[in-house]
Structure formats: structure tokens, C-alpha cells
Design an enzyme around this catalytic site. Structure first.
Site, PDB file in Angstrom:
ATOM      1  N   SER A 203       0.747  -1.138   0.179  1.00  0.00           N
ATOM      2  CA  SER A 203       0.047  -0.058  -0.009  1.00  0.00           C
ATOM      3  C   SER A 203       0.912   1.312  -0.048  1.00  0.00           C
ATOM      4  O   SER A 203       1.939   1.601  -0.815  1.00  0.00           O
ATOM      5  CB  SER A 203      -0.821   0.006   1.201  1.00  0.00           C
ATOM      6  OG  SER A 203      -2.088   0.974   1.099  1.00  0.00           O
TER       7      SER A 203
ATOM      8  N   HIS B 272      -2.590  -1.515  -4.668  1.00  0.00           N
ATOM      9  CA  HIS B 272      -4.029  -1.570  -4.749  1.00  0.00           C
ATOM     10  C   HIS B 272      -4.549  -0.051  -4.675  1.00  0.00           C
ATOM     11  O   HIS B 272      -3.929   0.770  -4.244  1.00  0.00           O
ATOM     12  CB  HIS B 272      -4.564  -2.376  -3.564  1.00  0.00           C
ATOM     13  CG  HIS B 272      -4.433  -1.881  -2.217  1.00  0.00           C
ATOM     14  ND1 HIS B 272      -5.012  -0.739  -1.718  1.00  0.00           N
ATOM     15  CD2 HIS B 272      -3.563  -2.133  -1.269  1.00  0.00           C
ATOM     16  CE1 HIS B 272      -4.581  -0.589  -0.488  1.00  0.00           C
ATOM     17  NE2 HIS B 272      -3.595  -1.412  -0.195  1.00  0.00           N
TER      18      HIS B 272
END
Length: 219
Positions: A108, A131
Site C-alpha cells: 500500500s 491496490h
């Protein structure tokens, strides 16, 4: 007891435990571990990197003539986007040689943190997860909310593109991959795959990362 002496200050094992910081010769070692804690405190049971600790440490290291370079050990599941991106910008703005080594995970917002250095390494078993932006808590169902989501995501992608050789279109493609994560969109990259996607410079371990930054500080 293990200790480090600099400018008359003893930095013992308690100091390392609290800040993940020590010096190896003229190389400053800093760790980015667990969850990136932001404006709200995480659970006491959660390992975290507190950005309010790391920001002044980075400023101090930049101003310290005894420090010739910085090696970052990265093993993070991500966390607060705003504070993680602030840390990444600080790292990218350091004038001294910087190297990152992903030793477990760089997920992330950990991706911008890993690519913010002058050169990056990843051990063969480590992973990166890319993501889309997530948000917890109350969300207002209005077009402005989705516009804000997109703006935040664009800031992250822009930073990654500015600090590695990956292309914007490919990063967005990896972010929106629907086939890999069971409960989310995104892509998991393991070791060499992160290098092939041009997010990380090369596969290597601590010995290689230390050797590389020591060579940088000699030039």
C-alpha cells in the site's frame, strides 16, 4: 549491552527499540516497520512507525555532517496515506545518499516509501502490494467523495512515477487488477517481480544494500 556513541549521547538497545535507529559507521540505519501510524494512534498491540518520530529524525540526519548516507529497512503493511506520503516526500528530499531494503513487505503506502530512495533493493521472498485507495469510517455518497478518492490516488501514483522507472499506465493497471486479491483489487509482486515491473532497482540482501550505500558515500 549493545550501545552506540555519538556526540556524547549513548544510544542503547532501548533507543533502538523505540525508534528503530542506529549508526553503522557513517551510515544511519532507520526502520519502517509495521503500520504507518498517522494522526490517530493505532492499537497498543500493533507494531507501528510513528511519522511524528521519523520526520524530525530525518531532518536531524539531513543536518548532521557525521551522517554520510541513510539505509532504510522496510517491512510495512501500509497505513495512513497522508502521513505515509509525507514521510516519502521527506525521504525523497534528503540530499545525502539513500538506499531502501524491503525485507518482508512493502504494501500500500509502503510502495512510495520504498521507492523514495536513490536506490532500492528487495529480498527474494519480500512482497509489494499495489491496490486502489481505501477509506474507512463514514463516507458521503456524493460525486465529490469519489473525486477526492481519485485525487488521493493520483498523488500516490504521481509520486511513484517520479521516483522509479515504472510507467503511470502500468501502475494503474496493477492497482486495478481484479484477478489476484480475493477481497480487493490489486497486485502482489514477489521479489524479482517488483524489479521486473521497475518499481525496485534490484534483488539483494542486507550485505548488498550496505555495500551499495557505502560506495555511494565514497563518491
Amino acid at each position: 549491552m549493545l550501545s552506540f556513541e555519538r556526540e556524547g549521547v549513548c544510544m542503547g538497545t532501548d533507543y533502538i527499540k523505540e525508534y528503530g535507529k542506529c549508526q553503522l559507521g557513517g551510515i544511519q540505519l532507520l526502520s519502517i516497520i509495521g503500520e504507518i501510524e498517522g494522526h490517530e494512534c493505532v492499537s497498543e498491540n500493533t507494531k507501528s512507525t510513528k511519522y511524528e518520530h521519523l520526520l524530525p529524525i530525518l531532518a536531524s540526519v539531513e543536518d548532521d555532517e557525521a551522517v554520510k548516507g541513510i539505509l532504510f529497512l522496510v517491512n510495512t503493511v501500509g497505513g495512513d496515506v497522508s502521513c505515509g506520503l509525507a514521510l516519502a516526500e521527506m525521504i525523497a528530499g534528503i540530499s545525502k545518499p539513500t538506499v531502501s531494503l524491503i525485507i518482508g513487505d512493502s504494501h500500500s503506502i509502503g510502495v512510495p516509501l520504498a521507492v523514495a530512495t536513490d536506490h532500492s533493493f528487495i529480498v527474494p521472498s519480500a512482497t509489494m502490494i499495489i491496490h486502489p485507495v481505501r477509506m474507512s469510517g463514514m463516507v458521503i455518497g456524493a460525486p465529490q467523495t469519489y473525486g477526492q478518492f481519485q485525487q488521493i490516488q493520483d498523488r500516490i501514483v504521481d509520486f511513484i512515477v517520479r521516483n522509479c522507472e515504472a510507467k503511470k499506465e502500468r501502475i494503474e493497471e496493477l492497482m486495478m487488477n481484479p484477478s489476484m486479491l480475493s477481497k480487493d483489487l490489486g497486485t502482489v509482486l514477489v521479489g524479482q517481480e517488483a524489479v521486473e515491473e521497475k518499481l525496485v532497482n534490484e534483488v539483494g540482501t542486507i550485505s548488498k544494500a550496505l555495500e551499495y550505500i557505502k560506495n555511494l558515500t565514497k563518491s
